[in-house]
Write an enzyme that holds these catalytic residues in place. Sequence first.
Site, mmCIF file in Angstrom:
data_model
loop_
_atom_site.group_PDB
_atom_site.id
_atom_site.type_symbol
_atom_site.label_atom_id
_atom_site.label_comp_id
_atom_site.label_asym_id
_atom_site.label_seq_id
_atom_site.Cartn_x
_atom_site.Cartn_y
_atom_site.Cartn_z
ATOM 1 N N PHE A 8 39.335 24.603 -18.255
ATOM 2 C CA PHE A 8 40.681 24.773 -18.641
ATOM 3 C C PHE A 8 41.177 23.500 -17.351
ATOM 4 O O PHE A 8 40.515 23.343 -16.208
ATOM 5 C CB PHE A 8 40.810 25.282 -17.777
ATOM 6 C CG PHE A 8 41.046 26.748 -19.166
ATOM 7 C CD1 PHE A 8 42.447 27.002 -19.762
ATOM 8 C CD2 PHE A 8 40.025 27.951 -19.856
ATOM 9 C CE1 PHE A 8 41.785 28.215 -21.285
ATOM 10 C CE2 PHE A 8 39.828 28.594 -20.341
ATOM 11 C CZ PHE A 8 40.831 28.877 -20.948
ATOM 12 N N ASP A 9 42.341 23.083 -17.451
ATOM 13 C CA ASP A 9 42.749 22.467 -16.472
ATOM 14 C C ASP A 9 43.772 23.248 -15.627
ATOM 15 O O ASP A 9 44.044 24.583 -15.970
ATOM 16 C CB ASP A 9 43.948 21.008 -17.324
ATOM 17 C CG ASP A 9 44.848 21.026 -16.029
ATOM 18 O OD1 ASP A 9 44.763 19.999 -14.945
ATOM 19 O OD2 ASP A 9 46.155 20.795 -16.352
ATOM 20 N N LEU A 10 43.857 23.333 -13.964
ATOM 21 C CA LEU A 10 45.092 25.100 -13.470
ATOM 22 C C LEU A 10 46.572 24.546 -13.325
ATOM 23 O O LEU A 10 47.122 24.753 -14.002
ATOM 24 C CB LEU A 10 44.475 24.257 -12.010
ATOM 25 C CG LEU A 10 44.699 25.176 -11.445
ATOM 26 C CD1 LEU A 10 44.538 26.972 -11.390
ATOM 27 C CD2 LEU A 10 43.849 25.317 -9.758
#
Length: 216
Positions: A8-10
Amino acid sequence: MGWDVILFDLDGTLTDSGPGIMHAAQYALDAFGVHVEDARTLSFFVGPPLVETFARYFPPEQVPAAIEQFRKYYREHGWLENEPYPGVGECLKALAVQGKKMFVATSKLEEMARRVLTHFGLMQYFTDVCGGLANDPGSGKKINVVRRALTSAGCPDGTGAVLVGDRSYDVLGGHEAGLQTVGVLYGYGSREELTSAGADLLAETPEELKTILLYR
């Protein structure tokens, strides 16, 4: 059949960190005499490495000083101008229940990413967090954090892994590492941006994202 490993990107994917990032960018630009009336016009700072976004304004030799001003504001105020998107916590919990191994791959400083995730009770869902390192400007490039996350996951070739993000940088970095990608439309990237970058799938909401990741 879903993926076993999910990266996941944040910013713009798990949390709406835009206000804090844009205010930090405005603070940094003001420090160097570049006045921006409305911080919301700086939304392009959400996602890419800071070395790339500040290069729009400053020559290479000034970029590190601008980044330090940005981080000064973000460490003190910006990280709290932030909140998880509605439904993200439920999505992560459902994925964890099904045994998915989850990692964060972000251009944000790793120590700050961990602070944000811990503050909002999301750190419990992640095996590892891979982000930028303060003493290494290139470490925050998406391909670099993705590769570190894949190594941590024990699948350096990307087998069984997928990347989730909201900007073209996420999609391109994921593809460069040989991953399929899911673009989320509730973040800061438009449908056009994600489609043009070649996102394999798109999710309108965290609920739809959960369905894609569990049942595709």
